[in-house]
Design a protein around this motif. Sequence first.
Motif, PDB file in Angstrom:
ATOM      1  N   ALA A   1      -1.579  -2.984  -4.546  1.00  0.00           N
ATOM      2  CA  ALA A   1       0.084  -3.963  -4.916  1.00  0.00           C
ATOM      3  C   ALA A   1       0.880  -2.600  -4.814  1.00  0.00           C
ATOM      4  N   ARG A   2       1.109  -1.832  -5.473  1.00  0.00           N
ATOM      5  CA  ARG A   2       2.643  -0.804  -5.451  1.00  0.00           C
ATOM      6  C   ARG A   2       2.078   0.104  -3.924  1.00  0.00           C
TER       7      ARG A   2
ATOM      8  N   ASN B   1       1.879  -6.803   0.603  1.00  0.00           N
ATOM      9  CA  ASN B   1       2.933  -6.764  -0.321  1.00  0.00           C
ATOM     10  C   ASN B   1       4.418  -4.994   0.910  1.00  0.00           C
TER      11      ASN B   1
END
Length: 334
Positions: free
Chosen positions: A93-94, A179
């Motif tokens: 996600a990051r 993302n």
Amino acid sequence: MLKAVLTRLATTLVTLFGVAVIVFVVIRVVPGDPIAMMLPPGATEDDVARLRTLYGLDKTIAEQFFIWLGGVVQGDFGVSITMRQPVLGLVLARLPATLELSVMALVIAVVVGGVLALTGTRLRDTRTEGGIDVVNGMALSVPDFLWGLVLILVFGVLWPVFSISGRVSPVLVPEFATNFFLFESLLRLRFDLWLDLVGHMLMPALALAIPLAAIIGQLLKQSLKETMHLDYVTLARTKGYSENHVILHEALRNAMLPTLTLIGVQFTFLIGGTVIIERLFSYEGLGNMAIDAVINRDLPLIQGIVLLFALLFTLVNLVVDLLYAVLNPRLRHA
């Protein structure tokens, strides 16, 4: 070429295994107990024992490693101690935010460094070349985090033009499938969101790019100056080509080969440099998460982040080697 790629992939697996062993052992032998940081002061020995059993910390380091490695092979990197979520999901996600920041910094560095090198070569043996050398020296002398502080002071305090905190404005909540906000906003024609993202990324990207641009400019200019004395360049001049044509179409192709290798190596360091820069600008990327994981002694999260960084480093080096072979016919036909 196929044999070389397969060999490099095998080497990559060995490298990742070595990184996993070193990181797994080191973070367990350094002082600090993650369980003690999780529990309140009044916790009993039974509470500590139950949590140690839950996270597998009651076993030997060797047993813990092979249990964790078996999970990694199946795509299970464990559960974060502090966030109570799967490590793989947290890291993935990051990761897009850090990749977008790194790519933007690389693009800025290549463009700025290339312009400085070409300008210095075109105006060689003049005061302009000397000025470019001075600028490169200043840029190399200051580390990226200090450039970040300078940018925050100038563009965040004295002349507040760009955003210096976060990844996107709170009023603009991106509802995308991935993302990779910067790229997806372009695909969806959300130019308002794209401009806001660029405004937040520009300062940290510049902080990362300035030292790298100086290195690229210095090396490429030196390679171009050496190439300008070769026979095929002299032959191009005798055919009546302009100096700009000689530099761009004759000398640049060969001069850029050493620079390409340098860019690949420095790009891996640039990704690692995002750890401090993301913290400095409160950027919601993988580097910022890595610092929190270290502070909180979140062992599974540290292992997942470091292993992913190692994978990125090896893949970047592999891509650079392949590009070098494509651009250099002698290596391609060797």
